[in-house]
Design a protein around this motif. Sequence first.
Motif, PDB file in Angstrom:
ATOM      1  N   ASP A  97      33.096   5.078  35.868  1.00 33.75           N
ATOM      2  CA  ASP A  97      32.326   6.304  36.126  1.00 33.75           C
ATOM      3  C   ASP A  97      32.682   7.386  35.115  1.00 33.75           C
ATOM      4  N   LEU A  98      33.973   7.561  34.842  1.00 32.00           N
ATOM      5  CA  LEU A  98      34.410   8.552  33.865  1.00 32.00           C
ATOM      6  C   LEU A  98      33.891   8.210  32.472  1.00 32.00           C
ATOM      7  N   LEU A  99      33.938   6.954  32.112  1.00 31.63           N
ATOM      8  CA  LEU A  99      33.437   6.528  30.803  1.00 31.63           C
ATOM      9  C   LEU A  99      31.976   6.914  30.632  1.00 31.63           C
ATOM     10  N   ARG A 100      31.179   6.676  31.654  1.00 31.19           N
ATOM     11  CA  ARG A 100      29.753   7.020  31.578  1.00 31.19           C
ATOM     12  C   ARG A 100      29.560   8.527  31.447  1.00 31.19           C
ATOM     13  N   ARG A 101      30.401   9.308  32.108  1.00 32.81           N
ATOM     14  CA  ARG A 101      30.322  10.769  31.962  1.00 32.81           C
ATOM     15  C   ARG A 101      30.750  11.199  30.563  1.00 32.81           C
ATOM     16  N   MET A 102      31.796  10.581  30.053  1.00 27.92           N
ATOM     17  CA  MET A 102      32.262  10.922  28.698  1.00 27.92           C
ATOM     18  C   MET A 102      31.176  10.632  27.663  1.00 27.92           C
ATOM     19  N   ILE A 103      30.482   9.516  27.823  1.00 24.28           N
ATOM     20  CA  ILE A 103      29.389   9.183  26.904  1.00 24.28           C
ATOM     21  C   ILE A 103      28.290  10.237  26.997  1.00 24.28           C
ATOM     22  N   GLU A 104      28.012  10.703  28.188  1.00 29.08           N
ATOM     23  CA  GLU A 104      26.992  11.730  28.378  1.00 29.08           C
ATOM     24  C   GLU A 104      27.445  13.077  27.800  1.00 29.08           C
ATOM     25  N   TRP A 105      28.696  13.450  28.041  1.00 33.85           N
ATOM     26  CA  TRP A 105      29.203  14.758  27.608  1.00 33.85           C
ATOM     27  C   TRP A 105      29.512  14.824  26.113  1.00 33.85           C
TER      28      TRP A 105
END
Length: 132
Positions: A78-86
């Motif tokens: 979940d964090l990885l997907r947020r990091m990719i978005e941010w």
Amino acid sequence: MVIYMLWLMSGSMYWFIQRMLEEVKVIPTYIAYRQNLEGICNYRLEVMEATYKYHEIEQALECGIMEEIVDQAQGELDLLRRMIEWEPWKIPEDHMPILEVDGKNVDWIGLRSNRMHDSVCTMKEYDIRRSR
């Protein structure tokens, strides 16, 4: 029943790790987050491939019991997907490298560059024969 549940958990952990290794490829290779995540995921895969005994996997990973390890993997995905978005590794074009310290504005990029330059000059001037 318990063995079947543990088998499902290790399968889901394996899936989470594989997904992370695939999705992290979007992040540039020089970013520390990507390097650390790939290292952790590859280590966990090696451990899981080396043994199928759950207590040995838990001991080698030192992250708790299998249920917690699966939860951690899900959270990391979940964090990885947020990091990719941010995209926190990108510096905005309008970003000013000015840091306010004790009421004074400091150009931290210039400060760091000067410190690097000074340390390189010091290393060049250092004579090992004089230090004995």
